[in-house]
Scaffold this motif. Structure first.
Motif, mmCIF file in Angstrom:
data_model
loop_
_atom_site.group_PDB
_atom_site.id
_atom_site.type_symbol
_atom_site.label_atom_id
_atom_site.label_comp_id
_atom_site.label_asym_id
_atom_site.label_seq_id
_atom_site.Cartn_x
_atom_site.Cartn_y
_atom_site.Cartn_z
ATOM 1 N N GLY A 169 -12.517 -1.443 0.333
ATOM 2 C CA GLY A 169 -11.641 -0.348 0.759
ATOM 3 C C GLY A 169 -10.255 -0.463 0.141
ATOM 4 N N ALA A 170 -9.225 -0.344 0.959
ATOM 5 C CA ALA A 170 -7.838 -0.390 0.477
ATOM 6 C C ALA A 170 -7.521 -1.709 -0.218
ATOM 7 C CB ALA A 170 -6.879 -0.186 1.651
ATOM 8 N N PHE A 171 -8.298 -2.757 0.102
ATOM 9 C CA PHE A 171 -7.993 -4.090 -0.428
ATOM 10 C C PHE A 171 -8.569 -4.309 -1.830
ATOM 11 C CE2 PHE A 171 -7.938 -4.098 4.159
ATOM 12 C CZ PHE A 171 -6.629 -4.505 4.385
ATOM 13 N N ASN A 172 -9.121 -3.228 -2.407
ATOM 14 C CA ASN A 172 -9.583 -3.343 -3.801
ATOM 15 C C ASN A 172 -8.401 -3.442 -4.768
ATOM 16 O OD1 ASN A 172 -8.599 -0.747 -3.951
ATOM 17 N ND2 ASN A 172 -10.582 0.232 -4.282
ATOM 18 N N ILE A 173 -7.157 -3.279 -4.224
ATOM 19 C CA ILE A 173 -5.969 -3.478 -5.074
ATOM 20 C C ILE A 173 -5.712 -4.960 -5.331
ATOM 21 C CG2 ILE A 173 -4.847 -1.346 -4.268
ATOM 22 C CD1 ILE A 173 -2.895 -3.421 -2.736
ATOM 23 N N PHE B 5 0.808 -1.236 0.000
ATOM 24 C CA PHE B 5 0.000 0.000 0.000
ATOM 25 C C PHE B 5 0.840 1.285 0.000
ATOM 26 C CE2 PHE B 5 -2.168 -3.420 2.302
ATOM 27 C CZ PHE B 5 -3.263 -3.608 1.473
ATOM 28 N N GLY B 6 2.164 1.153 0.279
ATOM 29 C CA GLY B 6 3.024 2.318 0.288
ATOM 30 C C GLY B 6 3.018 3.082 1.602
ATOM 31 N N HIS B 7 2.193 2.657 2.536
ATOM 32 C CA HIS B 7 2.121 3.272 3.878
ATOM 33 C C HIS B 7 1.636 2.199 4.841
ATOM 34 C CE1 HIS B 7 -2.306 3.494 3.725
ATOM 35 N NE2 HIS B 7 -2.128 3.744 2.442
ATOM 36 N N ASP B 8 1.709 2.484 6.148
ATOM 37 C CA ASP B 8 1.320 1.438 7.112
ATOM 38 C C ASP B 8 0.068 1.805 7.907
ATOM 39 O OD1 ASP B 8 2.413 3.419 8.675
ATOM 40 O OD2 ASP B 8 3.585 2.076 9.952
ATOM 41 N N SER B 9 -0.714 2.747 7.369
ATOM 42 C CA SER B 9 -1.930 3.124 8.111
ATOM 43 C C SER B 9 -3.143 2.266 7.737
ATOM 44 C CB SER B 9 -2.256 4.614 7.901
ATOM 45 O OG SER B 9 -2.547 4.851 6.541
ATOM 46 N N VAL B 10 -2.966 1.372 6.765
ATOM 47 C CA VAL B 10 -4.047 0.442 6.397
ATOM 48 C C VAL B 10 -4.318 -0.487 7.579
ATOM 49 C CG1 VAL B 10 -4.617 -1.536 4.920
ATOM 50 C CG2 VAL B 10 -3.548 0.477 3.942
#
Length: 251
Positions: free
Chosen positions: A75-79, A58-63
């Motif tokens: 959400g973020a997991f649509n990648i 994700f490029g960051h650790d706030s997920v």
């Protein structure tokens, strides 16, 4: 320094709901999972490995890793657009769980099997009692029963948090099978605090529920967790002797 702290930290999550009036036919169970970590191992191995996974994808650790969102690609997991990407991601996550040490104390209530008398229980409070008693057996085995261990739970709302804290303190004040004061304190925090421990607890709860619900179906996730289930006094063979100990199922 005052109170001495134990070498352990515990993170708690649940799967399913604790209602006995409206029971979901597809998932008619309630699971409570206590993940018991050695603080040093958690700090030096588990947190960095999980953060690296987040940075890589994700490029960051706030997920926030949430089992349902990962499963449904929300959400973020649509990648996780293709089966291949999803399997690679899940493989990395499984590796973190498999290769790192923690102990599980869990309780599963098969709500659809309760008779009228058994339905008088409160599934969350019943499970909490069992898991705290198992946790006490564990810290006693490690000769840390004179030190304070924190149990970290995710906030579920003001009313629920208050009820949970009252119940937790009641059990620890002596309302347990040992009739002893248990050396635990509760810490209720928001999901937004991005606790890796809470996220791992979230990831393990459902596979344990599925194992009880579908015992003959292949469950790779449960096979990874089986060696981590608590067994009293050690064990000769990994992944055995946890029945009604590290994995309590009721009725």
């Amino acid at each position: 320094m005052g109170q001495e702290f134990s070498d352990f930290i515990v993170y708690v999550d649940e799967s399913g709901d604790h209602s006995l009036t409206s029971i979901d036919a597809n998932y008619p169970i309630f699971v409570l999972a206590f993940c018991i970590f050695y603080k040093n191992h958690y700090r030096t191995r588990i947190v960095p490995a999980t953060q690296k996974l987040k940075f890589d994808y994700f490029g960051h650790d706030s997920v926030i890793l949430h089992e349902r969102d990962i499963r449904k690609g929300l959400g973020a997991f649509n990648i996780l657009t293709s089966q291949e990407i999803k399997e690679t991601f899940m493989g990395r996550l499984s590796e973190i769980i498999e290769q790192n040490n923690f102990i599980l104390a869990t309780c599963v209530i098969e709500k659809q099997k309760l008779d009228n008398k058994q339905k008088e229980i409160h599934p969350y409070h019943f499970s909490l009692t069992h898991c705290l008693e198992t946790l006490y057996e564990f810290v006693k085995e490690k000769e840390q029963e004179d030190k304070l261990t924190f149990v970290v739970v995710e906030s579920r709302g003001k009313k629920e948090d208050k009820e949970l804290e009252i119940e937790f303190r009641r059990i620890c004040a002596g309302e347990n099978k040992f009739k002893k004061i248990l050396p635990f304190n509760i810490k209720i925090i928001s999901k937004q605090e991005n606790s890796i421990g809470l996220q791992i607890a979230d990831l393990v709860a459902r596979p344990i529920g599925n194992h009880i619900l579908f015992p003959t179906t292949g469950n790779r996730a449960f096979e990874l967790l089986k060696p981590k289930l608590y067994c009293e006094g050690g064990r000769e063979k990994v992944g055995e002797g946890f029945d009604q100990k590290g994995l309590k199922h009721f009725p």
